[in-house]
Design an enzyme around this catalytic site. Structure first.
Site, PDB file in Angstrom:
ATOM      1  N   GLY A   3       0.870  -1.171   0.000  1.00  0.00           N
ATOM      2  CA  GLY A   3       0.000   0.000   0.000  1.00  0.00           C
ATOM      3  C   GLY A   3       0.902   1.214   0.000  1.00  0.00           C
ATOM      4  O   GLY A   3       1.984   1.201  -0.574  1.00  0.00           O
ATOM      5  N   GLY A   6       0.924   7.529   2.226  1.00  0.00           N
ATOM      6  CA  GLY A   6       0.684   8.920   1.833  1.00  0.00           C
ATOM      7  C   GLY A   6      -0.698   9.070   1.218  1.00  0.00           C
ATOM      8  O   GLY A   6      -1.317   8.091   0.822  1.00  0.00           O
ATOM      9  N   GLN A   7      -1.189  10.326   1.126  1.00  0.00           N
ATOM     10  CA  GLN A   7      -2.458  10.629   0.479  1.00  0.00           C
ATOM     11  C   GLN A   7      -3.528   9.578   0.786  1.00  0.00           C
ATOM     12  O   GLN A   7      -3.845   9.343   1.926  1.00  0.00           O
ATOM     13  CB  GLN A   7      -2.222  10.823  -1.014  1.00  0.00           C
ATOM     14  CG  GLN A   7      -1.456  12.126  -1.238  1.00  0.00           C
ATOM     15  CD  GLN A   7      -0.871  12.229  -2.615  1.00  0.00           C
ATOM     16  OE1 GLN A   7      -1.084  11.405  -3.460  1.00  0.00           O
ATOM     17  NE2 GLN A   7      -0.135  13.291  -2.841  1.00  0.00           N
ATOM     18  N   ILE A  30       7.328   6.485   3.478  1.00  0.00           N
ATOM     19  CA  ILE A  30       8.615   7.171   3.416  1.00  0.00           C
ATOM     20  C   ILE A  30       8.956   7.657   4.824  1.00  0.00           C
ATOM     21  O   ILE A  30       8.046   7.901   5.621  1.00  0.00           O
ATOM     22  CB  ILE A  30       8.617   8.345   2.403  1.00  0.00           C
ATOM     23  CG1 ILE A  30       7.407   9.252   2.630  1.00  0.00           C
ATOM     24  CG2 ILE A  30       8.685   7.851   0.978  1.00  0.00           C
ATOM     25  CD1 ILE A  30       7.460  10.556   1.866  1.00  0.00           C
ATOM     26  N   TYR A 138       1.437  18.130 -13.012  1.00  0.00           N
ATOM     27  CA  TYR A 138       0.694  16.974 -12.499  1.00  0.00           C
ATOM     28  C   TYR A 138       0.044  16.229 -13.663  1.00  0.00           C
ATOM     29  O   TYR A 138       0.164  15.000 -13.790  1.00  0.00           O
ATOM     30  CB  TYR A 138      -0.374  17.486 -11.525  1.00  0.00           C
ATOM     31  CG  TYR A 138      -1.270  16.437 -10.925  1.00  0.00           C
ATOM     32  CD1 TYR A 138      -0.790  15.516 -10.018  1.00  0.00           C
ATOM     33  CD2 TYR A 138      -2.634  16.405 -11.239  1.00  0.00           C
ATOM     34  CE1 TYR A 138      -1.629  14.572  -9.447  1.00  0.00           C
ATOM     35  CE2 TYR A 138      -3.476  15.464 -10.668  1.00  0.00           C
ATOM     36  CZ  TYR A 138      -2.971  14.552  -9.780  1.00  0.00           C
ATOM     37  OH  TYR A 138      -3.802  13.621  -9.219  1.00  0.00           O
ATOM     38  N   LYS A 142       0.777  12.584 -15.261  1.00  0.00           N
ATOM     39  CA  LYS A 142      -0.268  11.555 -15.293  1.00  0.00           C
ATOM     40  C   LYS A 142      -0.444  10.973 -16.704  1.00  0.00           C
ATOM     41  O   LYS A 142      -0.679   9.776 -16.862  1.00  0.00           O
ATOM     42  CB  LYS A 142      -1.602  12.108 -14.774  1.00  0.00           C
ATOM     43  CG  LYS A 142      -1.622  12.313 -13.264  1.00  0.00           C
ATOM     44  CD  LYS A 142      -1.356  11.018 -12.515  1.00  0.00           C
ATOM     45  CE  LYS A 142      -1.388  11.152 -11.018  1.00  0.00           C
ATOM     46  NZ  LYS A 142      -0.850   9.960 -10.328  1.00  0.00           N
TER      47      LYS A 142
HETATM   48  N1  SER Z   1      -7.585  15.543  -6.597  1.00  0.00           N
HETATM   49  C1  SER Z   1      -6.529  15.805  -7.537  1.00  0.00           C
HETATM   50  C2  SER Z   1      -6.124  17.225  -7.481  1.00  0.00           C
HETATM   51  O1  SER Z   1      -6.975  18.047  -7.243  1.00  0.00           O
HETATM   52  C3  SER Z   1      -6.966  15.474  -8.925  1.00  0.00           C
HETATM   53  O2  SER Z   1      -6.747  14.136  -9.186  1.00  0.00           O
HETATM   54  O3  SER Z   1      -4.995  17.528  -7.690  1.00  0.00           O
END
Ligand code: SER
Length: 314
Positions: A3, A6-7, A30, A138, A142
């Site tokens: 798993g 984090g987040q 971590i 980001y 992705k």
């Molecule tokens: N929840 C994320 C964000 O707002 C989107 O995948 O960065």
């Protein structure tokens, strides 16, 4: 299985342990983010820094791991402040995970996001296969995640799968630097009896999902019959789509004194406007039977109840 703490990782680790037994799920973390409480007591844990491939190999061999849930990433807003780090974790880290998986015959789940879409993507009922030219680091990472994961599947047969998560709403995982975080923060303000300052403008719709549905999406996709999967990385999944005024109105049905004021954050707003207004998740429905259980009303009721209980205890 690994798993991540984090987040959403700690919630997913708990879900995986409920499904497969505590001792069968290793919580990767971590340094500085050690598992605590039930997570620490519920099964094994190991330092699993995705930027350290040798460390990952050691853990995979030691615990005979067959599936890696790779949740390491910086969310959209925080990644704009640290683009190099976002790339190092999201892409260099993914490379390590995929290599370890290839060498040790593991399946890999690495979530993608609504952030993988951009301003010229069709915004209404965004199709499964469409234009993906995001403007954020980001989003760029992705899109690379999806492509690299598909590459490892076609070239090496690594069983890679993923979903494009919308904004995830949870009473356990605190907001962590995302554009959709306002839809979590608003509940904390409502329960604390504070006015909510909304950083996203009225009328800006984004897809969202309540965490129990999101966790189920991970396990159901990884359990799905591979013969039925036409797509792999990653599936559109959604549960609801709303602008700030709609979630505010829903909360006010239960808390009539709750107040909200707009102070739009230009960075968050520009990111939000570049993302879909609503996703078409029919490919996930057809290929592995995806469906969401929670809509806006049922999520709001549950969030308020659970958060009241949680904050009452603090
Ligand atoms: N929840 C994320 C964000 O707002 C989107 O995948 O960065």
């Amino acid at each position: 299985m690994i798993g991540s703490t984090g987040q959403i990782g700690s919630e997913l680790t708990t879900e995986l342990r409920n499904c497969y037994g505590g001792s069968n799920v290793v919580a990767g973390y971590i340094p500085g983010a050690e598992p605590k409480g039930a997570l620490a007591e519920g099964g094994p844990a190991a330092i699993a820094d995705v930027t350290n491939g040798e460390q990952l190999t050691e853990i995979v061999k030691k615990y005979d791991i067959d599936t890696i849930y790779n949740l390491a990433a910086l969310l959209s807003v925080v990644a704009e402040q640290k683009p190099r780090l976002a790339w190092k974790i999201g892409i260099d880290g993914l490379w390590n995970v995929l290599e370890v998986a290839r060498e040790n015959h593991c399946a890999v789940f690495t979530p993608s996001s609504i952030g993988s879409f951009g301003p010229n993507t069709p915004h209404e009922l965004t199709p499964q296969d469409t234009i993906q030219r995001p403007k954020t680091i980001y989003g760029v990472s992705k899109v690379c995640t999806e492509l690299l994961s598909d590459y490892y599947f076609t070239k090496y047969g690594v069983d890679t799968r993923s979903v494009r998560f919308p904004g995830l709403i949870s009473y356990v995982t605190p907001p962590g630097g995302g554009t959709t975080d306002y839809a979590v923060d608003i509940f904390y303000s409502a329960v604390r009896g504070e006015k909510f300052i909304c950083p996203i403008a009225q009328g800006t719709r984004m897809d969202m999902m309540y965490m129990p549905d999101a966790l189920r999406a991970c396990t159901e996709l990884m359990e799905a019959n591979p013969d039925k999967l036409i797509h792999r990385n990653g599936f559109n999944v959604t549960a609801m789509s709303f602008p700030p005024e709609k979630i505010y109105a829903e909360i006010r049905r239960r808390k009539p004194d709750f107040k909200m004021e707009y102070q739009v954050d230009p960075l968050k707003q520009s990111i939000a406007e570049s993302w879909p207004d609503s996703l078409d998740d029919s490919a996930a429905r057809e290929e592995w039977g995806w469906h969401a259980n929670f809509g806006l009303a049922s999520m709001t009721r549950d969030m308020l109840e659970k958060l009241e209980e949680k904050l009452g205890k603090e």
